[in-house]
Enzyme design. Structure first.
Site, PDB file in Angstrom:
ATOM      1  N   SER A 145       0.833  -1.202   0.000  1.00 25.83           N
ATOM      2  CA  SER A 145       0.000   0.000   0.000  1.00 25.83           C
ATOM      3  C   SER A 145       0.876   1.263   0.000  1.00 25.83           C
ATOM      4  CB  SER A 145      -0.957  -0.055   1.192  1.00 25.83           C
ATOM      5  OG  SER A 145      -1.967   0.904   1.077  1.00 25.83           O
ATOM      6  N   ASP A 173      -9.028  -4.557  -5.659  1.00 20.22           N
ATOM      7  CA  ASP A 173      -8.509  -3.753  -4.548  1.00 20.22           C
ATOM      8  C   ASP A 173      -9.313  -2.463  -4.395  1.00 20.22           C
ATOM      9  OD1 ASP A 173      -6.960  -2.130  -2.794  1.00 20.22           O
ATOM     10  OD2 ASP A 173      -5.141  -3.160  -3.416  1.00 20.22           O
ATOM     11  N   HIS A 186      -7.349  -5.950  -0.437  1.00 19.87           N
ATOM     12  CA  HIS A 186      -6.217  -5.032  -0.526  1.00 19.87           C
ATOM     13  C   HIS A 186      -4.913  -5.787  -0.328  1.00 19.87           C
ATOM     14  CE1 HIS A 186      -4.050  -1.355  -0.400  1.00 19.87           C
ATOM     15  NE2 HIS A 186      -3.901  -1.294   0.909  1.00 19.87           N
TER      16      HIS A 186
END
Length: 523
Positions: free
Chosen positions: A241, A463, A491
């Protein structure tokens, strides 16, 4: 076993990594253990001490065949351009960066250290190294990796144990999470402006002209100090991320010092505040649509079938006018219901939990809504928060140079309500957090990583937080990126399926780059 369930839940929470850009909130991790000791100066080797309590405090026990060691290093508060500032805020002062090393007792043919970051900004790499040490049974790294690398996590500057930023009261965080996610009236909108201003003033009063020093370029330079401290000539890195942004910045600053970077859940560094917020609104709407279709096709497991969207929308609307009160007197306002939805979309495993929570809320029981929302918010049972959101705002707002006006945000709120009805207004209004943030900005570089070896950029088609479209953009910007696609939900992807795991492991261990266009099926 109860311990195994606890470990598994912790690893699921780890996988719930972060909302980014729009000044929004993000999920917290488990309780923290202090990493003690005198910090080593930047550029020197770390002095490690045993810290088995780190794993014990997080998940109740250490992983089998793993040893845990902790250290601290000191880094300049202001690295300056090219390595050292001579004037301005923070010159001559340092931040402490906390490190944890998980080393297998079965280690053989050691390659070096695998440095990890879970995203956020605000997530703890120290915690993440512990979680990943538990192996594939609990969603951690495979033995083929842990037996060749030390797993090294670091808390970035301002986060958790590393000179943490703390300037937002628990009451203001409660107010922010509980606020109407779509304040339609001008008075309600102005109320959120006022809350954002109060939060900004508090942080500005406490940190003043040092706020820009929490930006991502400074943190990426800290990563090179981490590389030196663990004794590696080149960096091997796994970033999730927001951690992909740190990795991308590092590759631009130090391309010759890259051994292998895996950037999973890619952030597009060239995307500014408005575009990034809209991208997330689109991503969450898409993920929510996937959830509603699953619900309709799995009515036996989804008590709000056949129309899950209507059930969730109705729950939020009812919470705006008549929130359900829990046994402790806390009210499940529209904001808390909304964040329960957000929390559940980070993993496909959360879909059934969401359906059950909305169903029970309709029956007058908000406990599951609070459990989901609190796990995302990092709100403890006593109502106390970690510094996750303080750090998130400090980093995001230091990075962000775009500053739309309140009037523009108000217009986008209306426009996105039409385009992305459940998530658009909240993502638009969320931009106020950085718009009302004090202090100057410190933009990070957004160019090529010329001279770096191939970098693996992993994207998940479902995602919500870092939508798949950003994967190719990051790879293209770096110029040396190789896209690896997981056709799954949630995610981040590694190490969730054998196809993804095999490709990433070959890259980390043997520097074998995944073939161009490799796509891994959901199962």
């Amino acid at each position: 076993m109860a311990t195994s369930r606890r470990v598994r839940r912790s690893l699921v929470v780890f996988a719930v990594v972060a909302l980014l850009t729009a000044g929004c909130t993000l999920p917290a991790f488990a309780p923290r253990t202090d990493v003690e000791g005198t910090p080593a100066p930047a550029g020197s080797s770390a002095t490690w001490r045993p810290c088995p309590e780190a794993a014990e405090d997080l998940v109740g026990r250490g992983a089998p065949d793993m040893r845990y060691e902790c250290a601290r290093i000191a880094v300049p508060r202001d690295w300056g351009t090219g390595g050292g500032a001579t004037a301005g805020p923070g010159v001559g002062q340092t931040f402490e960066i906390a490190l944890l090393r998980a080393r297998s007792t079965k280690q053989r043919a050691r390659i070096g250290s695998l440095v990890v970051n879970p995203g956020g900004p605000g997530g703890s790499g120290v915690d993440t190294a512990v979680y990943l040490s538990f192996g594939p049974q609990f969603g951690g790294l495979p033995a083929s990796v842990t037996e060749r690398f030390d797993i090294v996590g670091f808390d970035p500057r301002g986060v958790s144990r590393s000179s943490p930023v703390k300037c937002i009261s628990d009451a203001d965080l409660d107010a922010s999470f509980g606020y109407d996610p779509d304040p339609a009236s001008q008075a309600a909108f102005d109320g959120f402006v006022g809350l954002s201003q109060r939060i900004g003033r508090g942080c500005g009063d406490r940190y003043g002209d040092q706020l820009p020093l929490y930006g991502s370029e400074q943190a990426a330079r800290d990563m090179d100090a981490v590389r030196a401290a663990v004794g590696d000539d080149k960096l091997t890195y796994l970033g999730y991320s927001y951690g992909t942004l740190l990795g991308a910045i590092y590759a631009q600053l130090y391309p010759q010092r890259v051994r292998a970077l895996v950037l999973d859940g890619a952030v597009d560094p060239q995307q500014r505040l408005v575009a990034g917020s809209e991208s997330q609104a689109r991503g969450f709407e898409r993920a929510f649509g996937n959830f509603t279709r699953w619900c309709a096709a799995n009515a036996a497991r989804c008590p709000i079938a056949p129309d899950a969207r209507a059930a969730v929308t109705s729950a939020i609307d009812k919470a705006k006018v008549s929130p359900v009160r829990g046994d402790d007197g806390r009210e499940a306002t529209a904001g808390w219901v909304f964040y329960a939805v957000i929390s559940s979309l980070y993993t496909e495993a959360g879909w059934q939990e969401l359906a059950r929570a909305i169903d029970r809320l309709a029956e007058g029981d908000p406990k599951d809504v609070f459990r989901l929302a609190d796990s995302y918010a990092g709100r403890e049972g006593d109502g106390h928060y970690s510094n996750l959101f303080d750090a998130n705002l400090a980093v995001n707002c230091a990075d962000e140079t775009e500053k739309p006006s309140r009037e523009q945000i108000r217009q986008l709120q209306s426009q996105w309500r039409t385009k992305y009805p459940l998530f658009g207004p909240a993502l638009a209004v969320g931009m106020l957090s950085c718009v009302e943030w004090p202090g100057s900005r410190d933009a990070y570089p957004t160019g090529r990583a010329d001279g770096a070896p191939p970098i693996v950029v992993v994207g998940t088609t479902g995602d919500p937080a870092t939508p798949y479209e950003q994967t190719g953009r990051l790879a293209s910007m770096l110029g040396v990126g190789r896209v690896l696609t997981w056709e799954g939900e949630g995610h981040t992807a590694y190490p969730q399926t054998s196809c993804i795991t095999k490709a990433v492991d070959a890259y980390l261990l043997e520097l074998t780059v995944p073939r161009e266009g490799l796509r891994c099926p959901a199962r």
